[in-house]
Write a protein that holds these residues in place. Structure first.
Motif, mmCIF file in Angstrom:
data_model
loop_
_atom_site.group_PDB
_atom_site.id
_atom_site.type_symbol
_atom_site.label_atom_id
_atom_site.label_comp_id
_atom_site.label_asym_id
_atom_site.label_seq_id
_atom_site.Cartn_x
_atom_site.Cartn_y
_atom_site.Cartn_z
ATOM 1 N N ARG A 118 0.815 -1.202 0.000
ATOM 2 C CA ARG A 118 0.000 0.000 0.000
ATOM 3 C C ARG A 118 0.857 1.263 0.000
ATOM 4 N N LEU A 119 0.230 2.367 -0.370
ATOM 5 C CA LEU A 119 0.929 3.646 -0.390
ATOM 6 C C LEU A 119 1.338 4.075 1.007
ATOM 7 N N GLU A 120 2.495 4.690 1.088
ATOM 8 C CA GLU A 120 2.964 5.269 2.348
ATOM 9 C C GLU A 120 3.043 6.786 2.192
ATOM 10 N N LEU A 121 2.733 7.495 3.263
ATOM 11 C CA LEU A 121 2.651 8.949 3.200
ATOM 12 C C LEU A 121 3.972 9.581 2.763
ATOM 13 N N ASP A 122 5.082 9.106 3.303
ATOM 14 C CA ASP A 122 6.377 9.706 2.970
ATOM 15 C C ASP A 122 6.663 9.614 1.479
ATOM 16 N N GLU A 123 6.342 8.458 0.877
ATOM 17 C CA GLU A 123 6.561 8.293 -0.561
ATOM 18 C C GLU A 123 5.664 9.242 -1.365
ATOM 19 N N VAL A 124 4.399 9.353 -0.966
ATOM 20 C CA VAL A 124 3.459 10.224 -1.687
ATOM 21 C C VAL A 124 3.922 11.675 -1.606
ATOM 22 N N LEU A 125 4.318 12.115 -0.402
ATOM 23 C CA LEU A 125 4.776 13.498 -0.240
ATOM 24 C C LEU A 125 6.019 13.769 -1.076
ATOM 25 N N ALA A 126 6.937 12.801 -1.116
ATOM 26 C CA ALA A 126 8.169 12.976 -1.892
ATOM 27 C C ALA A 126 7.863 13.157 -3.374
ATOM 28 N N GLN A 127 6.927 12.392 -3.895
ATOM 29 C CA GLN A 127 6.593 12.489 -5.313
ATOM 30 C C GLN A 127 5.791 13.751 -5.620
ATOM 31 N N LEU A 128 4.933 14.174 -4.674
ATOM 32 C CA LEU A 128 4.206 15.438 -4.853
ATOM 33 C C LEU A 128 5.176 16.619 -4.883
ATOM 34 N N LEU A 129 6.203 16.556 -4.017
ATOM 35 C CA LEU A 129 7.244 17.594 -4.023
ATOM 36 C C LEU A 129 8.007 17.588 -5.347
ATOM 37 N N ALA A 130 8.326 16.403 -5.813
ATOM 38 C CA ALA A 130 9.081 16.293 -7.059
ATOM 39 C C ALA A 130 8.295 16.842 -8.246
ATOM 40 N N ASN B 62 4.793 22.291 -1.451
ATOM 41 C CA ASN B 62 6.144 22.757 -1.115
ATOM 42 C C ASN B 62 6.631 22.059 0.153
ATOM 43 N N ASP B 63 7.875 22.356 0.557
ATOM 44 C CA ASP B 63 8.482 21.678 1.711
ATOM 45 C C ASP B 63 7.699 21.927 2.993
ATOM 46 N N ASP B 64 7.247 23.154 3.201
ATOM 47 C CA ASP B 64 6.510 23.490 4.424
ATOM 48 C C ASP B 64 5.230 22.673 4.528
ATOM 49 N N GLU B 65 4.520 22.525 3.414
ATOM 50 C CA GLU B 65 3.261 21.759 3.415
ATOM 51 C C GLU B 65 3.533 20.283 3.666
ATOM 52 N N ALA B 66 4.637 19.780 3.130
ATOM 53 C CA ALA B 66 4.997 18.379 3.372
ATOM 54 C C ALA B 66 5.277 18.141 4.858
ATOM 55 N N LYS B 67 5.982 19.086 5.499
ATOM 56 C CA LYS B 67 6.274 18.947 6.935
ATOM 57 C C LYS B 67 5.007 19.006 7.769
ATOM 58 N N ARG B 68 4.101 19.926 7.421
ATOM 59 C CA ARG B 68 2.848 20.041 8.173
ATOM 60 C C ARG B 68 2.010 18.773 8.043
ATOM 61 N N THR B 69 2.029 18.163 6.868
ATOM 62 C CA THR B 69 1.261 16.936 6.663
ATOM 63 C C THR B 69 1.817 15.800 7.519
ATOM 64 N N LYS B 70 3.154 15.722 7.645
ATOM 65 C CA LYS B 70 3.764 14.679 8.482
ATOM 66 C C LYS B 70 3.392 14.866 9.943
ATOM 67 N N VAL B 71 3.297 16.123 10.375
ATOM 68 C CA VAL B 71 2.875 16.396 11.753
ATOM 69 C C VAL B 71 1.418 15.971 11.951
ATOM 70 N N ALA B 72 0.574 16.270 10.961
ATOM 71 C CA ALA B 72 -0.845 15.916 11.057
ATOM 72 C C ALA B 72 -1.038 14.411 11.100
ATOM 73 N N ARG B 73 -0.101 13.663 10.518
ATOM 74 C CA ARG B 73 -0.212 12.202 10.509
ATOM 75 C C ARG B 73 -0.221 11.631 11.923
ATOM 76 N N THR B 74 0.455 12.280 12.848
ATOM 77 C CA THR B 74 0.567 11.746 14.208
ATOM 78 C C THR B 74 -0.768 11.734 14.931
ATOM 79 N N THR B 75 -1.712 12.593 14.504
ATOM 80 C CA THR B 75 -3.028 12.647 15.168
ATOM 81 C C THR B 75 -4.106 11.946 14.367
ATOM 82 N N ALA B 76 -3.768 11.459 13.166
ATOM 83 C CA ALA B 76 -4.763 10.806 12.315
ATOM 84 C C ALA B 76 -4.797 9.307 12.589
#
Length: 605
Positions: free
Chosen positions: A26-38, A43-57
């Motif tokens: 299955r898809l992993e968040l880190d991989e999806v964010l990396a490809q969206l950035l690419a 942008n980098d700030d949005e990727a970091k905020r999404t990783k933080v949001a993952r901890t509460t989801a």
């Protein structure tokens, strides 16, 4: 075989040379964010905020859902949001697969629910959406998890095709399709040895299979609940339940067009019809004569929804039609139901007079009721007594005193108006003028200082005058009581999400305007088709109007031997804009097409 939901081919999107994801899982968040950035979608700030949001989801939240919930802007075009659909289409491109927007009205729910076990489908998040003799197409939100593909291909002995779909849609329809399929199967298997169904006109007797389904069975209840909610979500105006010998179709009317959306085994359909009759407080034992009722329910958003129920005996059982009334109708403004600024001004001048008769004309399904309710809502002030007599009451409005016609106890339209006249009314709405008695009571009410609104079934506004004369109303009473007439039609609106611009030929424009002195527009809007409109090119409907306020010239033209063509010409000379003018105007404004309005307009004079 019924075609599935529209699939957008990969050739219509950007070509990605490498997907950059791990396969077989299955898809992993880190991989999806990396490809969206690419790809420059975030942008980098949005990727970091999404990783933080993952901890509460929750752990089972799909990565695309988590990103879409953040409501970022699409960095490729900051005027557009990075929606879940946009992310899903991007993922499909990365996987080199077609993207699908699942349209449940195009999927044969019973068939797809039988192709693979629900536990297996849920485990791999795959939803069968199209089945042919040679292949099965599965929608998935996990395009790189292909562990199931080989096994299913061998088990089904058909080619396996994959498309990528919105993860929320996949999860939702997995539950709904399999839940409904399970309910249909269990309802068909469960038998009730209670009252036997009366023989139909044409009944196929199966020996040893005499039990009947129970309308109160929990599976039948679930099917009906899902059906009503499903119809509301699909913007259906009518539900048709049509019994046949073996399998019985259910069709929805959406934007004026019928769509087959479901099929039930006939024994299940009979139980579903009985359940609907119970909800409408009808006599479930009576299957030989038509019945009418109403159902009140709540939409998924919590709003009350009125439904009118009508049954009709047919060769294979009772056919049921449920008319769904939009709860927003009674709060719509004149502009929202299709009035132009000029038409609205004329209409208000007609209905704001203290007494007289105002008629709304048009065929069945032309939106007359909507216009009347919007008008009554506008007129209903705290210092006025607004009363209606209807057959049936279609939408309950707290500002109105509404009475239902009941012919079985001689409460007709005429008797209802007679009663209302004793109720100190200011404004009276009569559902329809069908006979001389009703017409006479409407005239009497207007002569005694009341404003009367009603409907007639005529092709255009001038024809309403001849209809009243044909019913037997004296011409001098029509002269003194009629304030004005409006004729209307409903046309499908072009989808605002996908409509395109093009040209129309001189012949096509001439077929619409005929003798009208209207210049052909250089460019007009044309249908295209997208996910929002189910690739029909149309989304919603709007009304076109022909208003004929009664001027002194038109009053004098009403005689006992009135000639309709001459009177129609007089109305045009006096300034009435015909329906064709309104139709040409709405085409020129880019709201619909010539072909669409030609289908609903009356034949040219």
């Amino acid at each position: 075989m019924k075609s599935s939901s529209k699939i957008v081919p990969i050739s219509d999107r950007a070509d990605f040379s490498s997907h950059g994801f791990s396969t077989g899982k299955r898809l992993e968040l880190d991989e999806v964010l990396a490809q969206l950035l690419a790809d420059g979608l975030i942008n980098d700030d949005e990727a970091k905020r999404t990783k933080v949001a993952r901890t509460t989801a929750r752990n089972d939240v799909h990565p695309l859902v988590l990103i879409a919930n953040a409501k970022y802007s699409d960095r490729r075009d900051t005027s557009k949001p990075l929606t879940l659909e946009a992310l899903t289409e991007w993922l499909a491109g990365r996987a080199g697969l077609a993207y699908m927007k699942i349209d449940p009205t195009k999927i044969e729910v019973v068939k797809v629910g039988q192709i693979v076990a629900p536990s297996y489908a849920a485990r791999y998040r795959i939803l069968p959406v199209e089945i042919t003799e040679a292949s099965v197409t599965f929608a998935t939100s996990e395009p790189f998890d292909t562990r199931w593909e080989h096994d299913l291909g061998q088990m089904l002995r058909r080619d396996i095709k994959r498309v990528v779909a919105n993860p929320l849609d996949v999860n939702r329809f997995l539950m709904e399709f399999y839940g409904v399929t399970r309910s249909v199967r269990k309802a068909k298997d469960s038998k009730d040895d209670g009252a036997r169904i009366l023989p139909n006109f044409e009944q196929l007797i199966e020996l040893g299979n005499s039990g009947d389904l129970n309308a109160e069975d929990s599976h039948v209840v679930r099917i009906v609940d899902w059906l009503l909610q499903y119809a509301y979500e699909q913007r259906a105006s009518d539900i048709h339940m049509e019994p046949r010998r073996e399998t019985s179709p259910i069709r929805f009317r959406i934007d004026g067009v019928l769509h087959k959306v479901f099929e039930l085994p006939t024994p299940v359909m009979i139980a579903v019809v009985s359940r609907v009759k119970i909800l409408g407080r009808l006599d479930i034992a009576e299957r030989r004569r038509p019945q009418d009722g109403r159902i009140k329910t709540r939409s998924p958003g919590g709003r009350e929804v009125e439904m009118r129920l009508s049954t009709m005996p047919t060769a294979f059982g009772e056919k049921v039609v449920l008319r769904i009334f939009d709860p927003d109708v009674v709060i719509k403004t004149f502009a929202e139901i299709g009035f132009s600024t000029k038409d609205e001004k004329v209409w208000k001048a007609m209905i704001e007079q203290p007494h007289g008769i105002v008629l709304v004309t048009g065929p069945t399904g032309s939106g007359k009721t909507t216009t009347l309710y919007a008008t009554l809502k506008y007129l209903a002030k705290p210092d006025l007594n607004v009363c209606t007599v209807e057959d049936p009451i279609e939408m309950i409005a707290p500002e109105l005193n509404q009475m239902q016609v009941q012919t079985n106890i001689d409460l007709t339209f005429a008797a209802g108006v007679r009663t209302l006249l004793r109720q100190d009314p200011d404004i009276i709405m009569v559902g329809e003028i069908r006979d001389l008695a009703t017409a006479e009571m409407a005239v009497q009410a207007s002569l005694t200082g009341h404003l009367v609104l009603s409907t007639l079934h005529t092709n255009d506004a001038p024809s309403a005058v001849t209809r009243l004369l044909d019913l037997g109303v004296p011409h001098y009473l029509i002269q003194s009581t009629l304030n004005g007439i409006i004729a209307q039609r409903l046309v499908r609106r072009l989808c605002p999400h996908c409509r395109t611009v093009g040209e129309i030929s001189d012949e096509e424009w001439a077929s619409l305007v005929h003798t009208l002195a209207l210049k052909k527009p250089a460019r007009v809007a044309l249908p295209k088709g997208c996910n929002e409109c189910r690739h029909t090119g149309y989304l919603g409907r709007s009304a076109i109007y022909e208003l004929m306020p009664m001027t002194s010239v038109l009053r004098k033209g009403i005689t006992s031997s009135l000639d309709l063509p001459a009177y129609h010409a007089l109305a045009l000379k006096d300034g009435m804009r015909p329906l064709r003018y309104a139709a040409a105007e709405i085409v020129a404004r880019g709201l619909t097409t010539v072909r669409e309005v030609i289908e609903v307009l009356p034949p040219p004079e």
